[in-house]
Write a protein that holds these residues in place. Structure first.
Motif, PDB file in Angstrom:
ATOM      1  N   MET A 102      -0.536  -6.199  21.213  1.00 28.18           N
ATOM      2  CA  MET A 102      -1.735  -6.141  20.370  1.00 28.18           C
ATOM      3  C   MET A 102      -2.840  -6.963  21.017  1.00 28.18           C
ATOM      4  O   MET A 102      -2.675  -8.164  21.255  1.00 28.18           O
ATOM      5  CB  MET A 102      -1.416  -6.666  18.969  1.00 28.18           C
ATOM      6  N   LEU A 103      -3.943  -6.308  21.320  1.00 30.33           N
ATOM      7  CA  LEU A 103      -5.097  -7.005  21.892  1.00 30.33           C
ATOM      8  C   LEU A 103      -6.061  -7.344  20.767  1.00 30.33           C
ATOM      9  O   LEU A 103      -6.412  -6.472  19.956  1.00 30.33           O
ATOM     10  CB  LEU A 103      -5.808  -6.117  22.919  1.00 30.33           C
ATOM     11  N   ILE A 108       0.034   0.226  22.236  1.00 30.18           N
ATOM     12  CA  ILE A 108      -1.130  -0.681  22.238  1.00 30.18           C
ATOM     13  C   ILE A 108      -1.763  -0.689  20.843  1.00 30.18           C
ATOM     14  O   ILE A 108      -2.135   0.351  20.309  1.00 30.18           O
ATOM     15  CB  ILE A 108      -2.179  -0.250  23.286  1.00 30.18           C
ATOM     16  N   GLU A 109      -1.859  -1.896  20.283  1.00 27.84           N
ATOM     17  CA  GLU A 109      -2.470  -2.075  18.953  1.00 27.84           C
ATOM     18  C   GLU A 109      -3.724  -2.920  19.127  1.00 27.84           C
ATOM     19  O   GLU A 109      -3.755  -3.826  19.966  1.00 27.84           O
ATOM     20  CB  GLU A 109      -1.452  -2.776  18.031  1.00 27.84           C
ATOM     21  N   ILE A 110      -4.745  -2.618  18.345  1.00 28.56           N
ATOM     22  CA  ILE A 110      -5.992  -3.392  18.427  1.00 28.56           C
ATOM     23  C   ILE A 110      -6.287  -3.994  17.068  1.00 28.56           C
ATOM     24  O   ILE A 110      -6.205  -3.312  16.045  1.00 28.56           O
ATOM     25  CB  ILE A 110      -7.197  -2.498  18.839  1.00 28.56           C
ATOM     26  N   ARG A 116      -7.998  -0.166  28.574  1.00 24.19           N
ATOM     27  CA  ARG A 116      -7.801   0.754  29.716  1.00 24.19           C
ATOM     28  C   ARG A 116      -6.871   0.144  30.743  1.00 24.19           C
ATOM     29  O   ARG A 116      -5.961   0.795  31.247  1.00 24.19           O
ATOM     30  CB  ARG A 116      -9.151   1.070  30.387  1.00 24.19           C
ATOM     31  N   ARG A 117      -7.087  -1.134  31.051  1.00 29.59           N
ATOM     32  CA  ARG A 117      -6.253  -1.785  32.074  1.00 29.59           C
ATOM     33  C   ARG A 117      -4.814  -1.938  31.588  1.00 29.59           C
ATOM     34  O   ARG A 117      -3.871  -1.735  32.349  1.00 29.59           O
ATOM     35  CB  ARG A 117      -6.854  -3.145  32.465  1.00 29.59           C
ATOM     36  N   LEU A 118      -4.662  -2.281  30.301  1.00 35.13           N
ATOM     37  CA  LEU A 118      -3.301  -2.433  29.763  1.00 35.13           C
ATOM     38  C   LEU A 118      -2.579  -1.085  29.771  1.00 35.13           C
ATOM     39  O   LEU A 118      -1.395  -1.007  30.103  1.00 35.13           O
ATOM     40  CB  LEU A 118      -3.363  -3.003  28.337  1.00 35.13           C
ATOM     41  N   ARG A 119      -3.293  -0.013  29.435  1.00 31.34           N
ATOM     42  CA  ARG A 119      -2.696   1.328  29.451  1.00 31.34           C
ATOM     43  C   ARG A 119      -2.188   1.651  30.855  1.00 31.34           C
ATOM     44  O   ARG A 119      -1.103   2.184  31.034  1.00 31.34           O
ATOM     45  CB  ARG A 119      -3.744   2.352  28.967  1.00 31.34           C
ATOM     46  N   SER A 158      -9.914   6.527  22.938  1.00 32.72           N
ATOM     47  CA  SER A 158     -10.156   7.077  24.289  1.00 32.72           C
ATOM     48  C   SER A 158      -9.629   6.146  25.357  1.00 32.72           C
ATOM     49  O   SER A 158      -9.121   6.581  26.388  1.00 32.72           O
ATOM     50  CB  SER A 158     -11.656   7.262  24.554  1.00 32.72           C
ATOM     51  N   ALA A 159      -9.756   4.851  25.107  1.00 33.51           N
ATOM     52  CA  ALA A 159      -9.324   3.860  26.104  1.00 33.51           C
ATOM     53  C   ALA A 159      -7.798   3.781  26.184  1.00 33.51           C
ATOM     54  O   ALA A 159      -7.267   3.263  27.153  1.00 33.51           O
ATOM     55  CB  ALA A 159      -9.919   2.496  25.764  1.00 33.51           C
ATOM     56  N   GLY A 160      -7.109   4.277  25.129  1.00 31.79           N
ATOM     57  CA  GLY A 160      -5.648   4.301  25.205  1.00 31.79           C
ATOM     58  C   GLY A 160      -4.924   3.564  24.098  1.00 31.79           C
ATOM     59  O   GLY A 160      -3.718   3.322  24.201  1.00 31.79           O
ATOM     60  N   ALA A 161      -5.633   3.218  23.017  1.00 32.38           N
ATOM     61  CA  ALA A 161      -4.975   2.518  21.901  1.00 32.38           C
ATOM     62  C   ALA A 161      -4.135   3.494  21.068  1.00 32.38           C
ATOM     63  O   ALA A 161      -4.470   4.680  20.971  1.00 32.38           O
ATOM     64  CB  ALA A 161      -6.020   1.851  21.016  1.00 32.38           C
ATOM     65  N   ASP A 162      -3.043   2.977  20.478  1.00 31.73           N
ATOM     66  CA  ASP A 162      -2.149   3.796  19.654  1.00 31.73           C
ATOM     67  C   ASP A 162      -2.224   3.423  18.175  1.00 31.73           C
ATOM     68  O   ASP A 162      -2.013   4.252  17.301  1.00 31.73           O
ATOM     69  CB  ASP A 162      -0.687   3.587  20.092  1.00 31.73           C
ATOM     70  N   ILE A 163      -2.468   2.137  17.908  1.00 31.94           N
ATOM     71  CA  ILE A 163      -2.443   1.626  16.533  1.00 31.94           C
ATOM     72  C   ILE A 163      -3.726   0.833  16.306  1.00 31.94           C
ATOM     73  O   ILE A 163      -4.085  -0.010  17.141  1.00 31.94           O
ATOM     74  CB  ILE A 163      -1.234   0.678  16.305  1.00 31.94           C
ATOM     75  N   LEU A 164      -4.402   1.080  15.206  1.00 31.39           N
ATOM     76  CA  LEU A 164      -5.632   0.343  14.910  1.00 31.39           C
ATOM     77  C   LEU A 164      -5.478  -0.431  13.605  1.00 31.39           C
ATOM     78  O   LEU A 164      -5.099   0.143  12.572  1.00 31.39           O
ATOM     79  CB  LEU A 164      -6.819   1.308  14.797  1.00 31.39           C
ATOM     80  N   VAL A 165      -5.765  -1.724  13.667  1.00 34.69           N
ATOM     81  CA  VAL A 165      -5.799  -2.565  12.467  1.00 34.69           C
ATOM     82  C   VAL A 165      -7.244  -2.558  11.975  1.00 34.69           C
ATOM     83  O   VAL A 165      -8.159  -2.679  12.777  1.00 34.69           O
ATOM     84  CB  VAL A 165      -5.381  -4.014  12.807  1.00 34.69           C
TER      85      VAL A 165
END
Ligand code: DX5
Ligand code: ZN
Length: 218
Positions: free
Chosen positions: A133-134, A170-172, A155-158, A186-193
């Motif tokens: 989670m970023l 990847i969660e934000i 993007r870099r983590l993806r 678009s950048a590659g996140a899967d889960i959004l808080v």
């Protein structure tokens, strides 16, 4: 995409009602922000409050510990029946051990990185982390402005996850709204808080539905 509304922006004088609203919504996980006033400059709620609302919640709990020594709470979080327990890299002296312990307790292990923490901190524990989670803001408060640099970090983590052929999600967390959500996907996140964007909205169910309909902006 999975949507995890954060209870931090709910009405603390009537949490039961907001949990019921969440149950009726299209959102996926209930995000719970535990703050100790030491790791972050704020105190939110702790186990007595979560234990009171957990039985009311009909969907998985996503517990985000913003505390020093989060490993002390693994058993209590597991006892809540939580699906995810996330700990900050900056708060763990033995991160690999802590992530393993979370899994041993039957939960998904989440690793959280503050906006300044290099992605290198995730690189050698990706096999032990179900989720990275970023933070899109500095942790401690809801309703803060999204830090744009987060998009590049996603993007870099993806890329790192793909290179390692890992299945880490990847969660934000922080600053997610209808404007930033498509960019994050678009950048590659899967889960959004989303805290203020859901519970801070006039109609949280409608806000959750709109966010669930967001697709990547590419
Ligand atoms: C911040 C918390 C977040 C917070 C997000 O420290 O970890 O989960 O609730 O709030 P918004 O979505 O309003 O930025
Ligand atoms: Zn959070």
């Amino acid at each position: 995409m999975l949507l995890a509304p954060s209870l931090l922006s709910a009405n603390f004088a009537n949490l039961a009602q907001d949990v019921e609203t969440f149950n009726r919504s299209e959102a996926d996980w209930l995000h719970l922000d535990v703050m100790d006033g030491v790791f972050v400059p704020n105190i939110s709620f702790g186990f007595p409050v979560i234990e009171a609302i957990a039985p009311l919640c009909k969907k998985p709990l996503d517990v985000h510990l913003m505390t020093v020594q989060p490993e002390r709470y693994t058993e209590r979080v597991a006892a809540l029946g939580a699906k995810v327990m996330s700990v900050h890299a900056e708060a763990c002296n033995h991160l690999h051990r802590t992530l393993c312990q979370i899994r041993e307790h039957g939960m998904l292990a989440g690793l959280v990185l503050n906006p300044h923490t290099p992605l290198d901190f995730a690189e050698d524990v990706l096999a032990e982390a179900d989720i990275v989670m970023l933070m899109g803001v500095n942790p401690g408060f809801g309703g803060q402005r999204f830090i744009p640099r987060t998009l590049d970090r996603v993007r870099r983590l993806r890329r790192i996850i793909n290179e390692q052929h890992a299945s880490t999600l990847i969660e934000i967390d922080g600053g997610v709204n209808l404007e930033t959500a498509p960019q994050l996907l678009s950048a590659g996140a899967d889960i959004l808080v989303a805290g203020s964007a859901v519970f801070g909205a006039e109609d949280p169910c409608e806000a959750a539905a709109k966010l669930k309909r967001v697709t990547s902006d590419k």
